[in-house]
Write an enzyme that holds these catalytic residues in place. Structure first.
Site, PDB file in Angstrom:
ATOM      1  N   HIS A 174      28.583  39.690  51.058  1.00 52.08           N
ATOM      2  CA  HIS A 174      28.947  40.964  50.724  1.00 52.08           C
ATOM      3  C   HIS A 174      27.889  41.975  51.074  1.00 52.08           C
ATOM      4  CE1 HIS A 174      31.756  39.257  47.442  1.00 52.08           C
ATOM      5  NE2 HIS A 174      32.060  38.729  48.485  1.00 52.08           N
ATOM      6  N   CYS A 212      31.498  46.920  43.396  1.00 52.78           N
ATOM      7  CA  CYS A 212      32.475  46.067  43.499  1.00 52.78           C
ATOM      8  C   CYS A 212      33.696  45.832  42.408  1.00 52.78           C
ATOM      9  CB  CYS A 212      31.596  44.590  43.028  1.00 52.78           C
ATOM     10  SG  CYS A 212      30.072  44.122  44.036  1.00 52.78           S
ATOM     11  N   ASP A 227      36.030  38.107  53.306  1.00 58.89           N
ATOM     12  CA  ASP A 227      36.137  38.899  52.099  1.00 58.89           C
ATOM     13  C   ASP A 227      35.919  40.378  52.406  1.00 58.89           C
ATOM     14  OD1 ASP A 227      35.849  36.507  50.654  1.00 58.89           O
ATOM     15  OD2 ASP A 227      34.270  37.177  49.372  1.00 58.89           O
TER      16      ASP A 227
END
Length: 247
Positions: free
Chosen positions: A124, A231, A75
């Site tokens: 993350h 984000c 990611d």
């Protein structure tokens, strides 16, 4: 996005396989304006990518991840960049093979450094390790052992995030995607100004003590979708030149 190159990431969640289609018109527009456009190898997402009978490790147990090294997946949100240096956490959506793919793809112009996390369910980096300005990085004391940060950060100020303020909000209670350290999920506008959630008063005060100019804003309603300011944004248009902060 690294420099003028857009990189479509090979994400490990099947539900995100076609995610870029929702903003593909933007990608085509940036390409027409001169951006480079790359797609990492699309993963097969077969059972071989995932550890059977996986469970998160308990405190004191060795770290383990749900992903195998069957194919490269990662990611973008597991990476942050400071000039020519990228920092990454291996997680339950980013494996070693994915990190190595990006390292080889970017070549010698960029360096990738792995940040070890003690989070039992890592995913993350922006509630773990957040560069705020040249020479200053915000770290999560629950997830990061500052004595085990990469040597390249030895000259930087390591700012330890304060304990988050408890927020008795319905939106946070129904969100399974975000933990209490969402207070670290801030957005730098420049080397001084920083957008932060107005409910996280402890973080706002800490940013002021460290010499920043916090801009309190409301974004708690975004938490059920899995994040906050960092984000929800991507710095596509930038001023200034590409630099290295560690040479």
């Amino acid at each position: 996005m690294v420099g003028d190159e857009i990189i479509e990431t090979p994400m490990a969640w099947p539900c995100r396989y076609f995610e870029t289609h929702s903003y593909r018109a933007l990608l085509k527009d940036y390409f027409r304006r001169g951006a480079r456009w790359t797609a990492a190898p699309k993963p097969q997402l077969t059972d071989e990518l995932f550890e059977p009978r996986f469970r998160p490790p308990d405190p004191g147990e060795p770290m383990r991840h749900i992903l195998t090294e069957f194919e490269p997946v990662f990611d973008a949100a597991d990476f942050v960049r400071a000039g020519r240096d990228l920092f990454v956490t291996r997680s339950n959506v980013t494996n070693r093979m994915g990190i190595e793919w990006l390292r080889r793809h970017l070549g010698p112009s960029y360096r990738i450094h792995e940040i070890e996390t003690r989070c039992r369910t890592p995913m993350h980096i922006d509630t773990t390790f957040v560069p705020l300005a040249p020479g200053k990085v915000l770290v999560n004391p629950e997830y990061i052992d500052v004595d085990h940060l990469p040597e390249i950060l030895s000259s930087w100020d390591i700012l330890v995030a304060p304990e988050p303020d408890p927020i008795d909000g319905r939106l946070l209670r129904i969100s399974t995607m975000c933990g209490k350290w969402l207070s670290m999920n801030v957005l730098m506008i420049d080397e001084k100004r920083v957008i932060a959630e107005r409910h996280h008063t402890g973080m706002l005060r800490a940013l002021e003590r460290w010499g920043f100019e916090p801009i309190p804003c409301d974004l708690l309603h975004y938490a059920p979708f899995g994040g906050s300011f960092h984000c929800a944004t991507l710095d596509v248009r930038r001023r200034g030149a590409l630099q290295s902060y560690f040479d």
